[in-house]
Design a protein around this motif. Structure first.
Motif, PDB file in Angstrom:
ATOM      1  N   TYR A 169     -52.511  -1.590 -25.976  1.00 18.37           N
ATOM      2  CA  TYR A 169     -51.176  -1.000 -25.830  1.00 18.37           C
ATOM      3  C   TYR A 169     -51.146  -0.179 -24.547  1.00 18.37           C
ATOM      4  O   TYR A 169     -51.947   0.749 -24.362  1.00 18.37           O
ATOM      5  CB  TYR A 169     -50.868  -0.122 -27.041  1.00 18.37           C
ATOM      6  CG  TYR A 169     -49.557   0.622 -26.972  1.00 18.37           C
ATOM      7  CD1 TYR A 169     -48.354  -0.061 -27.061  1.00 18.37           C
ATOM      8  CD2 TYR A 169     -49.512   2.006 -26.812  1.00 18.37           C
ATOM      9  CE1 TYR A 169     -47.144   0.611 -27.003  1.00 18.37           C
ATOM     10  CE2 TYR A 169     -48.315   2.678 -26.748  1.00 18.37           C
ATOM     11  CZ  TYR A 169     -47.133   1.983 -26.848  1.00 18.37           C
ATOM     12  OH  TYR A 169     -45.937   2.646 -26.773  1.00 18.37           O
ATOM     13  N   ASN A 170     -50.224  -0.533 -23.641  1.00 21.29           N
ATOM     14  CA  ASN A 170     -50.111   0.133 -22.338  1.00 21.29           C
ATOM     15  C   ASN A 170     -51.448   0.122 -21.591  1.00 21.29           C
ATOM     16  O   ASN A 170     -51.847   1.103 -20.952  1.00 21.29           O
ATOM     17  CB  ASN A 170     -49.616   1.570 -22.495  1.00 21.29           C
ATOM     18  CG  ASN A 170     -48.154   1.632 -22.895  1.00 21.29           C
ATOM     19  OD1 ASN A 170     -47.389   0.682 -22.669  1.00 21.29           O
ATOM     20  ND2 ASN A 170     -47.752   2.726 -23.516  1.00 21.29           N
ATOM     21  N   ASN A 171     -52.177  -1.012 -21.719  1.00 19.91           N
ATOM     22  CA  ASN A 171     -53.467  -1.229 -21.060  1.00 19.91           C
ATOM     23  C   ASN A 171     -54.542  -0.271 -21.577  1.00 19.91           C
ATOM     24  O   ASN A 171     -55.502   0.029 -20.865  1.00 19.91           O
ATOM     25  CB  ASN A 171     -53.341  -1.112 -19.540  1.00 19.91           C
ATOM     26  CG  ASN A 171     -54.368  -1.964 -18.819  1.00 19.91           C
ATOM     27  OD1 ASN A 171     -54.882  -2.948 -19.367  1.00 19.91           O
ATOM     28  ND2 ASN A 171     -54.696  -1.594 -17.605  1.00 19.91           N
ATOM     29  N   TYR A 172     -54.384   0.218 -22.811  1.00 19.17           N
ATOM     30  CA  TYR A 172     -55.409   1.000 -23.491  1.00 19.17           C
ATOM     31  C   TYR A 172     -55.769   0.281 -24.785  1.00 19.17           C
ATOM     32  O   TYR A 172     -54.918  -0.342 -25.428  1.00 19.17           O
ATOM     33  CB  TYR A 172     -54.928   2.418 -23.804  1.00 19.17           C
ATOM     34  CG  TYR A 172     -54.793   3.309 -22.590  1.00 19.17           C
ATOM     35  CD1 TYR A 172     -55.893   3.987 -22.070  1.00 19.17           C
ATOM     36  CD2 TYR A 172     -53.563   3.466 -21.964  1.00 19.17           C
ATOM     37  CE1 TYR A 172     -55.769   4.797 -20.956  1.00 19.17           C
ATOM     38  CE2 TYR A 172     -53.421   4.282 -20.847  1.00 19.17           C
ATOM     39  CZ  TYR A 172     -54.531   4.944 -20.345  1.00 19.17           C
ATOM     40  OH  TYR A 172     -54.406   5.742 -19.243  1.00 19.17           O
ATOM     41  N   ILE A 173     -57.051   0.398 -25.182  1.00 26.84           N
ATOM     42  CA  ILE A 173     -57.542  -0.292 -26.372  1.00 26.84           C
ATOM     43  C   ILE A 173     -57.629   0.714 -27.511  1.00 26.84           C
ATOM     44  O   ILE A 173     -58.223   1.796 -27.360  1.00 26.84           O
ATOM     45  CB  ILE A 173     -58.924  -0.932 -26.106  1.00 26.84           C
ATOM     46  CG1 ILE A 173     -58.820  -1.953 -24.964  1.00 26.84           C
ATOM     47  CG2 ILE A 173     -59.460  -1.597 -27.359  1.00 26.84           C
ATOM     48  CD1 ILE A 173     -60.146  -2.562 -24.593  1.00 26.84           C
ATOM     49  N   TYR A 174     -57.028   0.372 -28.666  1.00 27.70           N
ATOM     50  CA  TYR A 174     -57.042   1.228 -29.843  1.00 27.70           C
ATOM     51  C   TYR A 174     -57.583   0.433 -31.029  1.00 27.70           C
ATOM     52  O   TYR A 174     -57.285  -0.761 -31.170  1.00 27.70           O
ATOM     53  CB  TYR A 174     -55.640   1.754 -30.167  1.00 27.70           C
ATOM     54  CG  TYR A 174     -55.051   2.619 -29.073  1.00 27.70           C
ATOM     55  CD1 TYR A 174     -55.430   3.949 -28.929  1.00 27.70           C
ATOM     56  CD2 TYR A 174     -54.126   2.088 -28.174  1.00 27.70           C
ATOM     57  CE1 TYR A 174     -54.894   4.739 -27.929  1.00 27.70           C
ATOM     58  CE2 TYR A 174     -53.585   2.867 -27.164  1.00 27.70           C
ATOM     59  CZ  TYR A 174     -53.973   4.201 -27.048  1.00 27.70           C
ATOM     60  OH  TYR A 174     -53.450   4.973 -26.056  1.00 27.70           O
ATOM     61  N   ASP A 175     -58.367   1.113 -31.861  1.00 29.95           N
ATOM     62  CA  ASP A 175     -58.955   0.497 -33.053  1.00 29.95           C
ATOM     63  C   ASP A 175     -57.971   0.651 -34.204  1.00 29.95           C
ATOM     64  O   ASP A 175     -57.669   1.766 -34.643  1.00 29.95           O
ATOM     65  CB  ASP A 175     -60.285   1.174 -33.370  1.00 29.95           C
ATOM     66  CG  ASP A 175     -61.017   0.464 -34.495  1.00 29.95           C
ATOM     67  OD1 ASP A 175     -60.515  -0.591 -34.945  1.00 29.95           O
ATOM     68  OD2 ASP A 175     -62.067   0.950 -34.924  1.00 29.95           O
ATOM     69  N   LEU A 176     -57.453  -0.460 -34.712  1.00 22.32           N
ATOM     70  CA  LEU A 176     -56.480  -0.421 -35.798  1.00 22.32           C
ATOM     71  C   LEU A 176     -57.118  -0.209 -37.170  1.00 22.32           C
ATOM     72  O   LEU A 176     -56.400   0.059 -38.131  1.00 22.32           O
ATOM     73  CB  LEU A 176     -55.665  -1.724 -35.813  1.00 22.32           C
ATOM     74  CG  LEU A 176     -54.771  -1.958 -34.598  1.00 22.32           C
ATOM     75  CD1 LEU A 176     -54.100  -3.315 -34.704  1.00 22.32           C
ATOM     76  CD2 LEU A 176     -53.734  -0.872 -34.469  1.00 22.32           C
ATOM     77  N   LEU A 177     -58.442  -0.335 -37.260  1.00 27.01           N
ATOM     78  CA  LEU A 177     -59.141  -0.121 -38.536  1.00 27.01           C
ATOM     79  C   LEU A 177     -59.747   1.264 -38.631  1.00 27.01           C
ATOM     80  O   LEU A 177     -60.433   1.566 -39.608  1.00 27.01           O
ATOM     81  CB  LEU A 177     -60.236  -1.174 -38.728  1.00 27.01           C
ATOM     82  CG  LEU A 177     -59.774  -2.630 -38.718  1.00 27.01           C
ATOM     83  CD1 LEU A 177     -60.954  -3.557 -38.955  1.00 27.01           C
ATOM     84  CD2 LEU A 177     -58.701  -2.860 -39.765  1.00 27.01           C
ATOM     85  N   ASN A 225     -45.736  -2.736 -18.870  1.00 27.81           N
ATOM     86  CA  ASN A 225     -47.173  -2.950 -19.059  1.00 27.81           C
ATOM     87  C   ASN A 225     -47.465  -4.330 -19.649  1.00 27.81           C
ATOM     88  O   ASN A 225     -48.465  -4.969 -19.288  1.00 27.81           O
ATOM     89  CB  ASN A 225     -47.743  -1.861 -19.971  1.00 27.81           C
ATOM     90  CG  ASN A 225     -47.802  -0.510 -19.294  1.00 27.81           C
ATOM     91  OD1 ASN A 225     -48.217  -0.412 -18.142  1.00 27.81           O
ATOM     92  ND2 ASN A 225     -47.366   0.520 -19.976  1.00 27.81           N
ATOM     93  N   ILE A 226     -46.602  -4.789 -20.564  1.00 24.91           N
ATOM     94  CA  ILE A 226     -46.799  -6.132 -21.133  1.00 24.91           C
ATOM     95  C   ILE A 226     -46.673  -7.190 -20.050  1.00 24.91           C
ATOM     96  O   ILE A 226     -47.531  -8.087 -19.914  1.00 24.91           O
ATOM     97  CB  ILE A 226     -45.777  -6.372 -22.260  1.00 24.91           C
ATOM     98  CG1 ILE A 226     -46.093  -5.482 -23.472  1.00 24.91           C
ATOM     99  CG2 ILE A 226     -45.770  -7.830 -22.688  1.00 24.91           C
ATOM    100  CD1 ILE A 226     -45.019  -5.511 -24.543  1.00 24.91           C
TER     101      ILE A 226
END
Length: 891
Positions: A227-235, A375-376
């Motif tokens: 998201y917005n070229n940042y990585i987030y852990d959804l778990l 960003n997308i």
């Protein structure tokens, strides 16, 4: 000594990989979404199972001549609107799942414009499961009987996998189960989310062939979003919903000063094999397809979505589900997993749902949505750039650097494009006409992606143990149980349990209590019982020895059989080696023939493309010729229509100017007649004066005053004055007569006369002596007066100017101000009556005997024939009128 920079990973030499010259192109598939109910025009047509055709909608021009153009695009396979989710899975995802079980990596991502059906293709809906739930179902259907116990495989947080023994795994299970919260109901864990229930029908289940039965498997799932070229852990358990209290310096937190902890972004790292992975990402071990999809749906609810003009739930991020399959061979006995980390094989399948490209003008995005869309689009543009450079390097032999690091999406999956697994892409398109321009760009990118080739993954090495260990171990246990059953022992038990069974069947010892020293019965009875138990013990020892000897003989027989089988296997292995040599020779010949075939196919493709270009040119020139003919006919018809229109315009303009000329001539004639009448009047007056002066014995008459010409309506209104100057008549000296108005009472008045009021010279004018004259009302003037009058002038229906006096009373308000309540209206209007036959032509001669025409002008009655009229209502109440002077001339 050179110090290494903090936070940077030292560069390691790449691992030596076996050379692999075999390459496969990226598999690109196209899926067409059904047309919506509100859409009427369709711009996509499925020509065949591998070709689609795009039709430009009305109003969209594609070439220089402004003509419509139809383009065709070919894919590995095209899925129309009637295709089912199961058929799509068979052609796209099933081969990737089969490779995953056999130790090979795979990448599958969906690409397309926003609202084209990417999320439905990947996830699906209840009863119509997409690629993701069907892939999970096929994995567990294939490895279900061969799964290892939970926590036997354990991640090492460095993109690797470790193997624990059964004791450590048992302790790990107990520790984690104790830390888990107690469910509210016994079936709380087993209850599925209603949104994900019944995703796949039982008759649509798939199972892979050729599963290694001498290995143990374990599946790990991780779910991230970019998201917005940042990585987030959804778990991650503490994402967004965890609240961190702020302390007020004492021992208790303030509830009103709480704040949300933002999600922590993750970084990409490189493992020892130069593969990219997300550091610190949670990997959950799952044991069933339902549990895996439950974990996925938990993360799906945290994914960033928003409502736009084009999509009710538009994905604002790229989501990646990583399925890792760890497998390790069993030991020689076929009971436990081999405790060797080097023998563990980890393969992974990445299912990527890319966010759709969009234009802010169509989606109506504002604020944060604009930043997300930017960003997308930027990440998708970086993906296209990497594909273009890869294609250029492969086709032209260049060595340009591929900018994988410009975007997290390309940086995470760069290993797949470098030959770590198969790559497939599903292009989703919406056939409605509004998406035609963006769909055209997607088609061009998909066509370019098909020309990129990826190295074919190498098969993993097989463990050196003899295959079939699990089945042999199971067969040995069944044989041992059968022999124990024949000997009367318990079934499905080991030797200690057999001995325990025999011990429990021994006769009980008699009572050993002695109450009399001369008792000769108790001791002999005890001795006899012990001797009996001893005999039984000897029998048990003999039985045990016989069973051991039989088991040993059986084991020797099995060893002999194994040796003979090993010899047979060696012979078969030698034959297989010879066959392998023959196969290698045949493969080399096949490769040579394949290269030659590819060369011929390349030439055929060139010829076909050349033929297609010539046909396109021919078709375009023919269409251009037809279009020019149509344009010529259209121009001729337009020319005729314009000529007819111009004839009508000319006739209308001519008629208009004729009317205008007549109007101007009439106006000029009227003006000249007025001037001529004034001149005649002056001449008549001069003639009368001269005639009277020549009469003897008569005194000279006073100078005659000419009757003034009443100004016309155009001359009275300032906005409609005539351009031609009018003669200035001399005014008749008339004494103004005034009447006393009802307004002249004892009250004090505010006389409001606008600066634009005109003095019409009316005889009857109201005079308000006790008044304050203002051009605009003010609070100060109203506070000093009791009455209020407003002078208003307007043009009546007959063209005359009339004056209205609007009267009212000044009332004081509670707040200390003043208000006006209007109670009366007086109207002043001037009328001019003209007797017919007044004008005389100047060409008429002088009357005989010096008489003046129409009677003598010497008396006062003849010169000033004035009548004053006044018409009023009852008692001069509100609404009475003052009429001005009416001038009449005697005939």
């Amino acid at each position: 000594m050179i110090k290494q920079a903090k936070g940077k990973t030292p560069r390691r030499p790449p691992p030596k990989k076996p050379p692999n010259n075999q390459k496969d192109p990226v598999g690109v598939y196209c899926r067409v979404r059904p047309l919506g109910a509100e859409d009427e025009e369709c711009c996509i047509e499925v020509i065949s199972s591998s070709t689609i055709q795009l039709h430009a909608p009305e109003g969209f021009k594609t070439n220089r001549n402004g003509e419509y153009k139809e383009t065709q695009y070919s894919f590995k396979r095209v899925f129309g609107v009637s295709i089912s989710q199961m058929e799509l899975f068979e052609h796209v995802a099933q081969p990737l799942v089969d490779d995953l079980i056999h130790g090979k990596n795979g990448l599958l991502f969906t690409y397309g414009v926003t609202g084209s059906g990417k999320t439905f293709t990947m996830t699906g809906s209840p009863g119509q499961g997409g690629l993701l739930p069907r892939s999970l179902d096929m994995i567990f259907n294939s490895i279900g009987p061969y799964q290892a116990k939970r926590y036997v495989f354990k991640t090492d947080d460095k993109n690797g996998m470790e193997v624990q023994n059964e004791v450590d795994a048992l302790l790990e299970r107990q520790r984690r189960e104790n830390n888990l919260p107690v469910p509210k109901t016994p079936s709380a864990r087993q209850k599925l989310d209603p949104e994900i229930a019944d995703m796949i029908k039982p008759e649509e289940a798939y199972k892979a062939d050729g599963v290694d039965e001498d290995s143990s498997y374990s599946v790990f799932v991780s779910y991230i979003e970019i998201y917005n070229n940042y990585i987030y852990d959804l778990l991650e358990e503490t994402q967004e919903d965890v609240i961190k209290p702020k302390w007020n310096g004492g021992g208790t937190p303030l509830r009103q000063n709480t704040e949300f902890i933002p999600p922590q972004s993750r970084i990409l790292r490189e493992d020892q094999n130069h593969n990219m992975y997300v550091a610190g990402c949670m990997e959950v071990e799952v044991k069933s397809a339902e549990e895996a999809f439950q974990v996925f749906w938990k993360g799906q609810k945290k994914r960033k979505v928003a409502n736009t003009c084009l999509n009710r739930e538009s994905s604002r991020s790229h989501s990646v589900l990583i399925i890792k399959l760890a497998q390790a061979p069993l030991d020689a006995d076929g009971d436990n997993v081999l405790q060797d980390k080097n023998q563990v094989t980890v393969s992974q399948l990445c299912l990527v749902d890319l966010a759709g490209s969009e234009r802010t003008g169509r989606t109506g995005a504002e604020g944060t949505r604009i930043r997300e869309a930017g960003n997308i689009n930027q990440s998708l543009l970086n993906l296209r750039t990497c594909i273009e450079i890869l294609r250029e390097n492969q086709m032209c032999g260049s060595n340009r650097m591929v900018p994988y690091r410009d975007s997290k999406v390309t940086h995470l999956f760069k290993n797949y494009f470098d030959g770590e697994g198969k790559v497939k892409m599903v292009v989703c398109v919406n056939p409605k006409a509004d998406d035609y321009e963006e769909t055209l760009l997607v088609m061009r990118f998909a066509e370019m992606t098909q020309e990129v080739e990826v190295a074919r993954p190498v098969d993993r090495p097989i463990c050196g143990f003899t295959p079939g260990r699990r089945h042999r171990n199971q067969a040995f246990k069944e044989e041992l149980s059968r022999k124990l059953e024949e000997r009367g022992g318990p079934l499905d038990r080991d030797m200690p349990s057999v001995i325990s069974h025999l011990v429990h069947n021994l006769p009980p010892l008699p009572s050993c209590e002695l109450t009399d020293p001369h008792d000769d019965i108790t001791l002999p009875r005890l001795i006899e019982a012990l001797q009996h138990r001893y005999r039984i013990k000897q029998m048990m020892i003999d039985e045990y020895s016989q069973a051991a000897n039989a088991l040993k003989a059986m084991l020797q027989d099995m060893d002999g059989n194994l040796i003979s089988k090993d010899n047979l296997i060696r012979e078969q292995t030698g034959k297989l080696d010879e066959k392998d040599k023959v196969i290698q020779t045949n493969k080399a010949e096949l490769e040579r023939l394949e290269k030659r075939t590819k060369m011929q196919e390349h030439k055929i493709d060139i010829l076909q493309k050349t033929t297609k270009i010539y046909e396109d040119d021919k078709r375009s020139m023919r269409q251009e010729l037809e279009t020019r003919e149509q344009r010529l006919h259209r121009e001729l018809s337009d020319k005729k229509r314009i000529e007819q229109r111009m004839h009508g315009v000319v006739s209308d303009t001519k008629l208009k100017w004729e009317k205008e000329c007549d109007r101007r001539v009439n106006a000029m004639q009227l003006e000249m007649q007025n001037k001529l009448w004034v001149k005649d009047e002056k001449l008549k007056q001069l003639k009368a004066i001269v005639t009277e002066s020549r009469t003897p014995g008569r005194p000279d008459p006073p100078p005659r005053q000419t009757q003034p010409k009443r100004p016309s309506r155009e001359e009275r209104l300032p906005a409609k004055r005539s351009a031609s100057p009018s003669p200035v008549p001399t005014s008749t000296p008339v004494r103004p007569l005034h009447r006393r108005s009802r307004s002249a009472g004892g009250e004090k008045w505010v006389d409001h006369k606008p600066s634009s009021s005109m003095d019409l010279g009316t005889v009857l004018q109201p005079v308000i002596p006790n008044s304050i004259q203002v051009s605009a009302p003010s609070e100060k003037a109203l506070s000093k007066c009791d009455r209020y009058v407003l002078t208003h002038q307007e043009v009546a229906s007959d063209g005359e100017i009339q004056t209205k006096l609007i009267k009212g009373e000044v009332i004081k308000t509670r707040g200390g101000g003043q208000s006006v309540q209007f109670t009366d209206i007086e109207t002043l209007k001037q009328e001019l009556t003209t007797v017919p036959g007044r004008k005389r032509k100047s060409s008429e001669g002088k009357p005989p005997n010096g008489d003046r025409a129409d009677g003598a002008w010497t008396d006062v009655e003849t010169r000033c024939s004035v009548a004053v009229e006044m018409r009023a209502g009852s008692n001069m109440g509100p609404g009475y009128e003052h009429h001005g002077i009416t001038k009449r001339r005697k005939p």
